[in-house]
Design an enzyme around this catalytic site. Sequence first.
Site, PDB file in Angstrom:
ATOM      1  N   ARG A   1      -2.101  -7.793 -15.250  1.00 53.91           N
ATOM      2  CA  ARG A   1      -2.740  -7.098 -16.381  1.00 53.91           C
ATOM      3  C   ARG A   1      -1.785  -6.089 -17.027  1.00 53.91           C
ATOM      4  O   ARG A   1      -1.995  -5.663 -18.160  1.00 53.91           O
ATOM      5  CB  ARG A   1      -4.014  -6.397 -15.966  1.00 53.91           C
ATOM      6  CG  ARG A   1      -3.846  -5.252 -14.995  1.00 53.91           C
ATOM      7  CD  ARG A   1      -5.182  -4.641 -14.634  1.00 53.91           C
ATOM      8  NE  ARG A   1      -5.724  -3.846 -15.720  1.00 53.91           N
ATOM      9  CZ  ARG A   1      -5.394  -2.562 -15.938  1.00 53.91           C
ATOM     10  NH1 ARG A   1      -4.496  -1.970 -15.174  1.00 53.91           N
ATOM     11  NH2 ARG A   1      -5.944  -1.897 -16.927  1.00 53.91           N
TER      12      ARG A   1
ATOM     13  N   GLU B   1      -4.634 -14.249  13.376  1.00 47.66           N
ATOM     14  CA  GLU B   1      -4.191 -12.874  13.656  1.00 47.66           C
ATOM     15  C   GLU B   1      -2.937 -12.549  12.846  1.00 47.66           C
ATOM     16  O   GLU B   1      -2.374 -11.482  12.988  1.00 47.66           O
ATOM     17  CB  GLU B   1      -3.882 -12.722  15.156  1.00 47.66           C
ATOM     18  CG  GLU B   1      -5.098 -12.985  16.038  1.00 47.66           C
ATOM     19  CD  GLU B   1      -6.332 -12.237  15.543  1.00 47.66           C
ATOM     20  OE1 GLU B   1      -7.342 -12.889  15.261  1.00 47.66           O
ATOM     21  OE2 GLU B   1      -6.268 -11.000  15.396  1.00 47.66           O
TER      22      GLU B   1
ATOM     23  N   PRO C   1      -3.285  -6.163   6.985  1.00 43.62           N
ATOM     24  CA  PRO C   1      -3.866  -4.830   7.193  1.00 43.62           C
ATOM     25  C   PRO C   1      -2.822  -3.841   7.695  1.00 43.62           C
ATOM     26  O   PRO C   1      -2.986  -2.636   7.568  1.00 43.62           O
ATOM     27  CB  PRO C   1      -4.931  -5.074   8.273  1.00 43.62           C
ATOM     28  CG  PRO C   1      -5.151  -6.530   8.322  1.00 43.62           C
ATOM     29  CD  PRO C   1      -3.902  -7.176   7.859  1.00 43.62           C
TER      30      PRO C   1
ATOM     31  N   ASP D   1      -5.252   3.867 -17.737  1.00 44.26           N
ATOM     32  CA  ASP D   1      -5.725   3.419 -16.428  1.00 44.26           C
ATOM     33  C   ASP D   1      -6.303   4.583 -15.629  1.00 44.26           C
ATOM     34  O   ASP D   1      -5.874   5.713 -15.786  1.00 44.26           O
ATOM     35  CB  ASP D   1      -4.561   2.781 -15.650  1.00 44.26           C
ATOM     36  CG  ASP D   1      -4.441   1.305 -15.989  1.00 44.26           C
ATOM     37  OD1 ASP D   1      -3.478   0.663 -15.587  1.00 44.26           O
ATOM     38  OD2 ASP D   1      -5.350   0.820 -16.696  1.00 44.26           O
TER      39      ASP D   1
HETATM   40  N1  JAH Z   1      -5.489  -4.944   3.490  1.00 46.40           N
HETATM   41  C1  JAH Z   1      -6.386  -6.041   3.246  1.00 46.40           C
HETATM   42  C2  JAH Z   1      -6.072  -7.248   4.121  1.00 46.40           C
HETATM   43  C3  JAH Z   1      -4.976  -8.042   3.889  1.00 46.40           C
HETATM   44  C4  JAH Z   1      -4.759  -9.160   4.719  1.00 46.40           C
HETATM   45  C5  JAH Z   1      -5.636  -9.399   5.772  1.00 46.40           C
HETATM   46  C6  JAH Z   1      -5.435 -10.534   6.700  1.00 46.40           C
HETATM   47  C7  JAH Z   1      -6.420 -10.851   7.622  1.00 46.40           C
HETATM   48  C8  JAH Z   1      -6.234 -11.887   8.515  1.00 46.40           C
HETATM   49  C9  JAH Z   1      -5.053 -12.630   8.515  1.00 46.40           C
HETATM   50  C10 JAH Z   1      -4.055 -12.308   7.591  1.00 46.40           C
HETATM   51  C11 JAH Z   1      -4.250 -11.272   6.684  1.00 46.40           C
HETATM   52  N2  JAH Z   1      -6.701  -8.586   5.983  1.00 46.40           N
HETATM   53  C12 JAH Z   1      -6.907  -7.531   5.189  1.00 46.40           C
END
Ligand code: JAH
Length: 235
Positions: free
Chosen positions: A156, A114, A87, A171
Site C-alpha cells: 500500500r 513448530e 513468533p 497513516d
Molecule cells: N507473529 C505472528 C506469527 C507468525 C508466524 C507464526 C507461525 C506459526 C507456526 C509456524 C510458523 C509460523 N505464528 C505467528
Amino acid sequence: PTLRIDVVSIFPEYLTPLRAALLGRAIDRGIISVDVHDLRDWTHDVHRGVDDSPYGGGPGMVMKPEVWGPCLDDVCPDDALLVVPTPAGVPFTQSMAEDLSRERHLVFACGRYEGIDQRVVDDAATRTRVLEVSIGDFVLIGGEVATIAMVEATVRLIDGVLGNAASHQQDSFSDGLLEGPSYTRPEVWRGLAVPAVLRSGDHAKIEKWRHEESLQRTRSRRPDLLPADEPGQPD
Ligand SMILES: NCc1ccc(-c2ccccc2)nc1
C-alpha cells in the site's frame, strides 16, 4: 514490476487473498508481481514429506532443511530479501513496511508446524539478507496470515497502488500516536452527535482537538508509544 513478491507455502491457496481487489489492480497495472510456490514441489519422496521430529525431543514437528534448502535455492536469488514470519522474530513495524516497500524482490517463507529447521535460515544468511519477523505476540498455525498482513502493509506504500496517494500520508503512526476517532454523516446517529468542534470550520481548533484525542487514546491504549515528555509514560 516495481516490486516482485514470491511466497512459499504448503498451502498456496491460503495466499489467494493477495490477488484480491486492491492488490489485484496493482498486479494488473504491473506495479507488483506475486508468485506463490507449493513447498511440496521440492519434496523427494512419494509421500511429499516436509516435516520430521525435532532433535532434542519436544512436541510437534520441524520442517525439513532438505526440502526448504533446494526450494529457496530456486525461488530466492541472492539479491532478494528473505522474510520468515515467526513468533520469535523482530517486531514488524510501519518503519519496516516502509523499508520493505523500497525493495525490488521479497521472498516470504511460510513455515508451519513448530517452524523451519534453523539451518535453512543460517544457510540462506550466508548468501542473502534474511529477516525473521513477528507481526505480534500470538501464535498462528503458520506464516501465511502474517505474510498477507506484511504484504498488504508494504504494498500500500508503493506509489500507484492506493487510489489517492495522499491516504497513506496520514497513516495512524505518522506522528507516532494512535489515530483518534473519525466521523461522517449523519450529524446525529442513534442519538449520538458528531463532536461539535468538527463542524465548527475552525481548522486550528479541529487540529488541536484531534491531537488531544490522539494523545488521550494513546495514553489509555498504548502508553508505550507516548513521547518521553508526555505524562502517562509507563515506569
Ligand atoms: N507473529 C505472528 C506469527 C507468525 C508466524 C507464526 C507461525 C506459526 C507456526 C509456524 C510458523 C509460523 N505464528 C505467528
